[in-house]
Design an enzyme around this catalytic site. Sequence first.
Site, PDB file in Angstrom:
ATOM      1  N   TRP A 232       0.794  -1.233   0.105  1.00  0.00           N
ATOM      2  CA  TRP A 232       0.109  -0.093  -0.031  1.00  0.00           C
ATOM      3  C   TRP A 232       1.053   1.226  -0.030  1.00  0.00           C
ATOM      4  CZ3 TRP A 232      -0.026  -3.947   3.684  1.00  0.00           C
ATOM      5  CH2 TRP A 232       0.667  -3.612   4.832  1.00  0.00           C
TER       6      TRP A 232
ATOM      7  N   GLU B  11      -4.189   0.883   6.942  1.00  0.00           N
ATOM      8  CA  GLU B  11      -4.245   1.496   8.362  1.00  0.00           C
ATOM      9  C   GLU B  11      -5.237   0.684   9.271  1.00  0.00           C
ATOM     10  OE1 GLU B  11      -2.130   3.362  10.004  1.00  0.00           O
ATOM     11  OE2 GLU B  11      -0.925   3.712   8.164  1.00  0.00           O
TER      12      GLU B  11
ATOM     13  N   THR C  46      -2.445  -5.290  14.608  1.00  0.00           N
ATOM     14  CA  THR C  46      -1.947  -6.347  13.952  1.00  0.00           C
ATOM     15  C   THR C  46      -0.531  -6.024  13.253  1.00  0.00           C
ATOM     16  OG1 THR C  46      -4.403  -6.650  13.229  1.00  0.00           O
ATOM     17  CG2 THR C  46      -2.832  -8.312  12.165  1.00  0.00           C
TER      18      THR C  46
ATOM     19  N   LEU D 213      -8.680 -12.007  11.030  1.00  0.00           N
ATOM     20  CA  LEU D 213      -8.245 -10.721  11.317  1.00  0.00           C
ATOM     21  C   LEU D 213      -8.487 -10.109  12.798  1.00  0.00           C
ATOM     22  CD1 LEU D 213      -8.094  -7.795   8.601  1.00  0.00           C
ATOM     23  CD2 LEU D 213      -5.936  -8.694   9.745  1.00  0.00           C
TER      24      LEU D 213
ATOM     25  N   TYR E  84      -5.720   8.541  15.725  1.00  0.00           N
ATOM     26  CA  TYR E  84      -4.358   7.800  14.996  1.00  0.00           C
ATOM     27  C   TYR E  84      -4.707   7.933  13.483  1.00  0.00           C
ATOM     28  CZ  TYR E  84      -1.245   4.770  13.442  1.00  0.00           C
ATOM     29  OH  TYR E  84      -0.083   4.278  12.633  1.00  0.00           O
TER      30      TYR E  84
ATOM     31  N   ASP F 146       1.549   6.345  17.561  1.00  0.00           N
ATOM     32  CA  ASP F 146       1.005   4.824  17.620  1.00  0.00           C
ATOM     33  C   ASP F 146       1.792   4.412  18.774  1.00  0.00           C
ATOM     34  OD1 ASP F 146       3.397   4.630  16.525  1.00  0.00           O
ATOM     35  OD2 ASP F 146       2.491   2.944  14.965  1.00  0.00           O
TER      36      ASP F 146
ATOM     37  N   CYS G 130      14.517   0.781  16.444  1.00  0.00           N
ATOM     38  CA  CYS G 130      14.327   1.216  17.956  1.00  0.00           C
ATOM     39  C   CYS G 130      13.002   0.297  18.256  1.00  0.00           C
ATOM     40  CB  CYS G 130      13.758   2.770  17.798  1.00  0.00           C
ATOM     41  SG  CYS G 130      13.597   3.428  19.484  1.00  0.00           S
TER      42      CYS G 130
ATOM     43  N   CYS H  85      20.902   0.776  18.387  1.00  0.00           N
ATOM     44  CA  CYS H  85      21.051   2.180  18.574  1.00  0.00           C
ATOM     45  C   CYS H  85      22.481   2.254  17.527  1.00  0.00           C
ATOM     46  CB  CYS H  85      21.534   2.483  19.765  1.00  0.00           C
ATOM     47  SG  CYS H  85      20.049   2.413  21.093  1.00  0.00           S
TER      48      CYS H  85
ATOM     49  N   CYS I 256      20.296  11.181  20.746  1.00  0.00           N
ATOM     50  CA  CYS I 256      18.967  10.357  21.575  1.00  0.00           C
ATOM     51  C   CYS I 256      19.721  10.414  23.066  1.00  0.00           C
ATOM     52  CB  CYS I 256      19.031   9.029  21.069  1.00  0.00           C
ATOM     53  SG  CYS I 256      17.885   7.857  21.999  1.00  0.00           S
TER      54      CYS I 256
END
Length: 361
Positions: free
Chosen positions: A20, A42, A48, A85, A125, A143, A195, A202, A211
């Site tokens: 997508w 989305e 999921t 799902l 979101y 998120d 991350c 890192c 950071c």
Amino acid sequence: MPQSKDILAWYDRHARDMPWRVSPADRRAGKRPDPYAVWLSEVMLQQTTVAAVRGYFHRFTLRWPTVSDLAAAEDTQVMAEWAGLGYYARARNLLKCARTVVADYGGRFPDSADKLADLPGIGPYTAAAIAAIAFDRPATVVDGNVERVMARLFDVVTPLPTAKRELTQLAEALTPQDRPGDYAQAVMDLGATICTPRNPACGICPWRAPCQARAAGTAPDLPRKLPKKAKPVRVGYAYVGRRADGAWLLERRPDSGLLGGMLGWPGSEWSEVQPDRNQPLPADWQMLGEEARHTFTHFHLRLKVLIAELPIDAKPDRGHFVPRHEFRPADLPTAMRKVFDLARSGFAAEDAGTVEDTGHG
Ligand code: SF4
């Protein structure tokens, strides 16, 4: 201070390939993302993984290539395609949303986060994600991945969910006017691949210099979270009846409530105390030794599974018979498929004469 240009440069080299997504190179060449594809992905991705969503996304877009096609689909077909799902209220809202986009917007998704958030099933979101990714609006997308990255970049030790507001403000301050869509996807990718929750890499992170958690050595412990309450256990009964001609007795669940609108086995309520058995018809029901277990967002479910051979003229109080050749276990939600898997082994054992008759008919 972290700079968006550093993560965008990293994204230009390392963007994940997703069906997508429009790659940064294609985007520079003028290709625009399809808002329908962005919205669909989305909604599917809520809670999921990308790996789990790919197959569903492919099947949905093959069958319903545009939002108008989806809006015109039969509810039962969409629910069946969604099976597995989870979070079935989402599939119902998916349809409602598609129909609203067609009825109110002529089949074109609105391009602002505010208008998107008014559509069924689109929370803040998802609205921000679609506005940023599909329309390149500087909406801030937050998120779990983004919260983790922000908590680490700024060494935020306040636990979630208390820290949500602070982390959102930090994310807002970093969101650029230039390439906000790519930036949103870049932070998501960073959270998913570099991350990561347990072992952040890192050493190869584009934001390693600014950071604060990396410098403080606190990265693997962030974000902190308040302890979660243990999930309660609910119990119930599920009845799997097979008619003499091989048809299965199934029931469509009411539209509202858990697994609403989905096909399932007739059964009892699911409750924390032993519920009434609520069998769909009198028969020689035999209880299997093993329970079907499934975990939903807010509770663990344990279903006792009862099976019976039903006569050809069986008249159940509820539900309907689905001919053997029309029955597709994949159309069932996961909890119901687990019941079927157990029942199938029960019928096989019964055919071989090894199921104990528990006399619960
Ligand atoms: S340096 Fe480490 S902790 Fe900081 S953002 Fe990058 S991967 Fe995460």
